[in-house]
Design an enzyme around this catalytic site. Structure first.
Site, PDB file in Angstrom:
ATOM      1  N   GLU A  47       0.877  -1.168   0.000  1.00  0.00           N
ATOM      2  CA  GLU A  47       0.000   0.000   0.000  1.00  0.00           C
ATOM      3  C   GLU A  47       0.919   1.225   0.000  1.00  0.00           C
ATOM      4  O   GLU A  47       1.818   1.317   0.836  1.00  0.00           O
ATOM      5  CB  GLU A  47      -0.892   0.015   1.250  1.00  0.00           C
ATOM      6  N   ARG A 272       5.651 -12.969   9.449  1.00  0.00           N
ATOM      7  CA  ARG A 272       6.292 -11.712   9.118  1.00  0.00           C
ATOM      8  C   ARG A 272       7.619 -11.598   9.837  1.00  0.00           C
ATOM      9  O   ARG A 272       7.849 -12.267  10.850  1.00  0.00           O
ATOM     10  CB  ARG A 272       5.375 -10.538   9.439  1.00  0.00           C
ATOM     11  N   LYS A 282       4.571   0.452   9.485  1.00  0.00           N
ATOM     12  CA  LYS A 282       4.579   1.782   8.867  1.00  0.00           C
ATOM     13  C   LYS A 282       3.995   2.829   9.808  1.00  0.00           C
ATOM     14  O   LYS A 282       4.463   3.958   9.855  1.00  0.00           O
ATOM     15  CB  LYS A 282       3.822   1.743   7.535  1.00  0.00           C
TER      16      LYS A 282
HETATM   17  P1  ATP Z   1       3.106  -2.455   7.964  1.00  0.00           P
HETATM   18  O1  ATP Z   1       2.693  -3.418   9.015  1.00  0.00           O
HETATM   19  O2  ATP Z   1       4.530  -2.075   8.025  1.00  0.00           O
HETATM   20  O3  ATP Z   1       2.206  -1.275   7.843  1.00  0.00           O
HETATM   21  P2  ATP Z   1       1.731  -3.595   5.812  1.00  0.00           P
HETATM   22  O4  ATP Z   1       1.469  -5.033   5.802  1.00  0.00           O
HETATM   23  O5  ATP Z   1       0.598  -2.765   6.176  1.00  0.00           O
HETATM   24  O6  ATP Z   1       3.017  -3.294   6.646  1.00  0.00           O
HETATM   25  P3  ATP Z   1       1.806  -3.400   3.006  1.00  0.00           P
HETATM   26  O7  ATP Z   1       2.236  -2.267   2.160  1.00  0.00           O
HETATM   27  O8  ATP Z   1       0.397  -3.791   3.007  1.00  0.00           O
HETATM   28  O9  ATP Z   1       2.281  -3.050   4.460  1.00  0.00           O
HETATM   29  O10 ATP Z   1       2.724  -4.652   2.742  1.00  0.00           O
HETATM   30  C1  ATP Z   1       3.013  -5.158   1.474  1.00  0.00           C
HETATM   31  C2  ATP Z   1       3.420  -6.582   1.613  1.00  0.00           C
HETATM   32  O11 ATP Z   1       4.546  -6.721   2.452  1.00  0.00           O
HETATM   33  C3  ATP Z   1       2.308  -7.420   2.205  1.00  0.00           C
HETATM   34  O12 ATP Z   1       2.159  -8.595   1.454  1.00  0.00           O
HETATM   35  C4  ATP Z   1       2.778  -7.706   3.592  1.00  0.00           C
HETATM   36  O13 ATP Z   1       2.296  -8.933   4.033  1.00  0.00           O
HETATM   37  C5  ATP Z   1       4.296  -7.700   3.436  1.00  0.00           C
HETATM   38  N1  ATP Z   1       4.929  -7.333   4.694  1.00  0.00           N
HETATM   39  C6  ATP Z   1       4.715  -6.218   5.415  1.00  0.00           C
HETATM   40  N2  ATP Z   1       5.430  -6.241   6.551  1.00  0.00           N
HETATM   41  C7  ATP Z   1       6.136  -7.403   6.555  1.00  0.00           C
HETATM   42  C8  ATP Z   1       7.057  -8.020   7.460  1.00  0.00           C
HETATM   43  N3  ATP Z   1       7.406  -7.448   8.603  1.00  0.00           N
HETATM   44  N4  ATP Z   1       7.568  -9.218   7.122  1.00  0.00           N
HETATM   45  C9  ATP Z   1       7.232  -9.802   5.969  1.00  0.00           C
HETATM   46  N5  ATP Z   1       6.367  -9.287   5.087  1.00  0.00           N
HETATM   47  C10 ATP Z   1       5.814  -8.097   5.359  1.00  0.00           C
HETATM   48 MG    MG Z   2      -1.144  -3.873   4.681  1.00  0.00          MG
END
Ligand code: ATP
Ligand code: MG
Length: 580
Positions: A47, A272, A282
């Site tokens: 995102e 994760r 984020k």
């Molecule tokens: P955050 O928790 O940092 O806000 P998010 O999941 O909301 O991360 P996205 O932009 O939706 O951020 O993430 C894009 C991809 O990266 C998704 O498929 C998510 O599962 C993966 N991702 C995000 N954080 C991690 C992590 N700590 N380890 C592995 N994969 C991750």
């Molecule tokens: Mg997300």
């Protein structure tokens, strides 16, 4: 005491040895069974509401890596359904980071927002099938009606609206007739479902906010759960890999695709990445930026890809780290020392060695002529003879590190002290004969030494030994520089575990940045370009800051120290496994 992180590390080391993981096993079985005609198609779906961090790197390496390994494809897809926090700046930064990590999506750059019209049509189909309805409860009532983990929810009084009325209201929601929160579109599933996600989840909400791509075309936006599965379906994704917290959303993912009878990718969840002494969310990273705890998303202390890049990390080291930690089905915490080990290992092979003094102490060689200077040969990288040698100038006045001298040294201090002889790297033996102090403060401001010309190159022809070898620079030739030293961003191993009444920012390390303004570097560094990396002998790996450094005023970041706690952990692990 062993920390959680170091225990998990041992497990990770073991896992890294087997090249397979449970996702690969699923894919290989699918290929064998000719599922999806043997195709492998993944996606990385960020995102654009922040910069990418090292956790995203794990997901990028996994998704792009699997596609590569199985001759498949991986899409870059922006999951941009919440216009309030998404910007084009983030879109561009994400592209730069994915590319820098070494992955290419060719023409497969997609945006969920490009599917808005199609998603609207799908929603209409669900309404027509009696599987979605417009609810007019207030957000508070919706929350209240949802129930809890132990109590089932209750039906909204609007749940039995006619299909016609639902269609009409949904169209009018789109047309902008209502205010935010007045209505939502919900899936009609089961308010008594043990899975709370399945209790008539919201599919669309009204949001009178401009979207960075679709502008003011829409004032209703689809929710993540509705968008994600359908975007995967539209793009023909075979394996939709996401993090563990989405496991409970899988039922909804499947429900939407089954009722719409569209192509159905398989959602697979993995753990994760959690990294010690930092945060990977984020929401929290934005706080650090906005509250001024760091200088920006690319502050070298940040666990963001841009921060790591500016700190001096290489894409190879990050990819290697992601391979080493492997893919598991259970959440764990990885010690940040493993990341540091990976960058050290990479920089050890590739960086030239140089000499720089961080906290200079003036040394005058009394028996060296005032007007003389000479050049000494220094090895650029003992790990790689092909990197050759360079010349380092020597003269009467030098700088050494303040901490390399003690007036009254304890037993195990093998560096310079009054009356003692040490080696200057690549140069000569010197002996300290006098110490000059500031008469007011008593601080040591200068050492008077003599040198032995017979030891040129660093060895005494008479076989006499010295215990210490120091780095140094010639004062006359030295390049002034600012050097920034970094430490963990947080003092607490897991800053996400917050004590009652406290905020994660309580655990910020007040000493995470130390700026040294008066460093002296060997003259070969005068031409160092932004981003270039070096090992400063005995001090660590450093790179020229890509933002603040100029030809006139060099700024270096220390990427990592030389001392390697991780190598110790690895060694003891190997020893333990041999013992068993
Ligand atoms: P955050 O928790 O940092 O806000 P998010 O999941 O909301 O991360 P996205 O932009 O939706 O951020 O993430 C894009 C991809 O990266 C998704 O498929 C998510 O599962 C993966 N991702 C995000 N954080 C991690 C992590 N700590 N380890 C592995 N994969 C991750
Ligand atoms: Mg997300």
């Amino acid at each position: 005491m062993k920390t959680e992180a170091s225990n998990n590390q041992k497990k990770n080391v073991k896992e890294a040895k087997s090249s397979s993981n449970f996702i690969k096993q699923i894919i290989e079985e699918d290929i064998k069974a000719n599922k999806n005609e043997g195709r492998v198609h993944t996606r990385f779906p960020p995102e654009p509401n922040g910069y990418l961090h090292i956790g995203h790197a794990k997901s990028i390496c996994l998704n792009f890596g699997l596609a590569k390994e199985y001759n498949g494809l991986c899409n870059l897809r922006y999951d941009d359904t919440d216009p309030s926090k998404e910007t084009i700046e983030y879109v561009e930064a994400i592209k730069e980071d994915v590319r820098w990590l070494g992955f290419e999506w060719e023409d497969r750059e997609y945006y969920a927002s490009d599917y808005f019209e199609q998603l609207f049509e799908y929603a209409v189909q669900l309404i027509k099938a009696g599987k979605a309805y417009v609810d007019s409860l207030s957000p508070e009532e919706i929350r209240e009606y949802r129930g809890t983990l132990t109590e089932s929810g209750k039906n909204s009084s609007y749940r039995e609206r006619s299909i016609q009325e639902n269609l009409d209201l949904f169209e009018r929601m789109r047309a902008g007739e209502f205010k935010d929160g007045e209505h939502v579109l919900r899936a009609k599933i089961d308010m008594a479902s043990p899975n709370i996600i399945m209790r008539d989840p919201t599919l669309y909400r009204i949001k009178h906010v401009s979207h960075y791509r679709s502008g003011d075309m829409w004032c209703i936006y689809p929710m993540y759960d509705f968008t994600h599965c359908l975007s995967d379906s539209i793009e023909g994704i075979t394996h939709s890999i996401c993090t563990l917290e989405f496991e409970i959303n899988r039922e909804l993912y499947d429900w939407v695709l089954d009722w719409l009878e569209v192509y159905h990718p398989q959602q697979i969840e993995f753990a994760r990445l959690n990294l010690s002494h930092t945060v990977l969310s984020k929401r929290k990273l934005i706080r650090l930026v906005e509250d001024g705890h760091v200088t920006g998303w690319d502050d070298p202390r940040m666990p963001t890809i841009s921060g790591l890049r500016r700190r001096g990390y290489t894409p190879e080291a990050i990819r290697n780290f992601c391979n080493r930690i492997g893919v598991a089905k259970a959440d764990s915490m990885v010690d940040i020392a493993l990341l540091e080990y990976c960058i050290r290992e990479d920089l050890n092979k590739r960086t030239p060695r140089v000499m720089g003094v961080l906290r200079p102490l003036k040394v005058v060689i009394e028996n060296y002529p005032e007007d003389k200077e000479e050049e000494l040969e220094a090895i650029n990288n003992p790990e790689d003879p092909s990197m050759g040698t360079r010349k380092v100038p020597f003269s009467r006045v030098l700088y050494i590190e303040q901490e390399d001298f003690m007036e009254d040294p304890p037993k195990k201090f093998f560096r310079l002290a009054p009356g003692r002889e040490v080696r200057l790297r690549y140069a000569f033996f010197i002996k300290c004969i006098d110490v000059i102090k500031d008469p007011d403060t008593g601080d040591i401001i200068e050492l008077r030494c003599t040198y032995d010309p017979a030891t040129r190159g660093g060895d005494a022809p008479d076989g006499r030994k010295v215990k210490g070898t120091l780095h140094w620079v010639s004062a006359k030739h030295a390049i002034p520089s600012e050097v920034r030293l970094y430490d963990h961003l947080f003092v607490k191993e897991n800053p996400n575990e917050v004590e009652e009444g406290k905020d994660f920012s309580t655990y910020l390390n007040p000493n995470s940045l130390k700026t040294l303004k008066d460093c002296k570097l060997e003259p070969s560094l005068a031409k160092a370009t932004p981003g270039s990396r070096f090992q400063f002998e005995r001090l660590g790996y450093f790179c020229v800051d890509s933002k603040d450094s100029t030809a006139k005023a060099l700024v270096f970041n220390r990427t990592v120290k030389l001392r390697d706690t991780w190598a110790k952990i690895l060694k003891s692990h190997q020893k333990n496994t041999v013992d068993k």
